[in-house]
Structure formats: structure tokens, C-alpha cells
Design a protein around this motif. Structure first.
Motif, PDB file in Angstrom:
ATOM      1  N   GLU A   1       0.833  -1.222   0.000  1.00  0.00           N
ATOM      2  CA  GLU A   1       0.000   0.000   0.000  1.00  0.00           C
ATOM      3  C   GLU A   1       0.863   1.266   0.000  1.00  0.00           C
TER       4      GLU A   1
ATOM      5  N   HIS B   1       0.363   4.103  -2.691  1.00  0.00           N
ATOM      6  CA  HIS B   1       0.111   5.510  -2.339  1.00  0.00           C
ATOM      7  C   HIS B   1       1.086   6.429  -3.057  1.00  0.00           C
TER       8      HIS B   1
ATOM      9  N   ASN C   1       0.380   8.388  -6.366  1.00  0.00           N
ATOM     10  CA  ASN C   1      -0.375   9.646  -6.419  1.00  0.00           C
ATOM     11  C   ASN C   1       0.479  10.871  -6.107  1.00  0.00           C
TER      12      ASN C   1
END
Ligand code: SF4
Length: 177
Positions: A58, A62, A65
Motif C-alpha cells: 500500500e 500511495h 499519487n
């Protein structure tokens, strides 16, 4: 000093677009059909599902972005609901506790849809494969169209796999089985 700082700021901070992953394109040849390609066009909506990850995957997702990778410039965006998604991006081994949640999320995603298993755990359980609490890799629970390997995969590896979904062309696809 001020001049150096100004010169550094004038350069774009985003990385140039990486090439789509060759291995991902080959794997997608099995699963992207012409109707799907028409539906996809040049954009992808992704619902991320953590099926039991250590959260390492994750953290890299992340990073897609941030200002360096800036995923949305390619027409790829994350959405909050599987009902708005084209793609389920699944991380982690599928724990027994998350198995039903993954199945229900997959059912809630409208056709045509694709499942991307991100990370070595999603591919086959990875480090946690023999745990009593793990049901298996993602493909043991729902059909998987694309694997992106790595522990965790880097943002560039993730980006190359996702761009391959956008670039699967009629010349290199066959009808979905
Ligand atoms: S692949 Fe690695 S980083 Fe990703 S969930 Fe498994 S152990 Fe964590």
C-alpha cells in the motif's frame, strides 16, 4: 544559491512515462477482449483491496499519487467503490477473514472488470503462504488477469503494469476464456 534553487524548481519534478510492461502485455493477451478495450478507452478506475497485506504494498501504491509519479496524468484514478471500478487492485495474501469480503467486492464490480494481483503475496501467498490464517493467493479466490510481482512492487513496476492495461491493443488480444 538562489539561482540554483530557481533552476531546480523550473525543471518538471514528474518522472517521464515508463514503457508498459512487456510481461504484463503478454499476460493481458489472455484476458483483454475487444469489447473491454472499447470500454476502457484511455482511462481506468481502480478500487484497491487490501486482502491481508503487511501494508508495504500500500505504501508503494500511495506513492503513485505523489508529485513524482502523478498517476492521474495517464487517466488512471482510484475510486472509493467497486461499483465505479474497472479494475480491482488486490494486495496481500487473501486471509481467511478477508476471503468473503474479496468475493463480495468482486461480485459488486460491474463487467467488464479486471483483477490485478499486486505483490508476491497476492500472487501466491508469499511469505504467509503456509499460514493457517491464509486462504491462498488472489487467484485462489477470484479470477486474476494480471500479476505485478515484487515485495513490494515499486511504483514504477505498478505503473508499468497498469499502463499495460491501457495499452493492450486489438492486435495482441484474444477473446476472454
Ligand atoms: S508482497 Fe511484500 S510488501 Fe506486499 S504484502 Fe507481501 S510482504 Fe508485504
Amino acid at each position: 544559491m538562489r539561482r540554483l534553487l530557481w533552476q531546480a524548481l523550473r525543471r518538471p519534478v514528474t518522472l517521464p512515462r515508463p514503457a508498459a510492461s512487456e510481461s504484463a502485455l503478454a499476460e493481458l493477451a489472455e484476458s483483454v477482449d475487444l469489447a473491454a478495450k472499447r470500454r476502457l478507452g484511455r482511462s481506468l478506475s481502480i478500487r484497491q483491496v487490501d486482502a491481508g497485506s503487511c501494508n508495504g504494498c500500500e505504501l508503494e501504491i500511495h506513492a503513485l499519487n505523489n508529485a513524482v509519479y502523478d498517476l492521474e496524468r495517464y487517466g488512471v484514478r482510484f475510486v472509493a467503490s467497486p461499483r465505479h471500478a474497472d479494475v480491482l487492485l488486490v494486495t496481500g495474501p487473501v486471509t481467511t477473514a478477508m476471503r468473503e469480503a474479496l468475493e463480495r467486492t468482486w461480485t459488486a464490480t460491474p463487467e467488464p472488470k479486471w483483477v490485478v494481483a499486486a505483490g508476491d503475496c497476492a500472487a501466491g501467498g508469499g511469505l504467509f503462504a503456509d499460514s493457517y490464517a491464509v486462504a491462498g493467493g488472489v487467484a485462489d479466490v477470484v479470477p486474476v488477469d494480471l500479476h505485478i510481482g515484487g515485495c513490494p512492487p515499486t511504483p514504477t513496476q505498478l505503473l508499468r503494469g497498469l499502463l499495460a492495461l491501457l495499452e493492450a491493443t486489438p492486435d495482441n488480444v484474444r477473446t476472454r476464456k
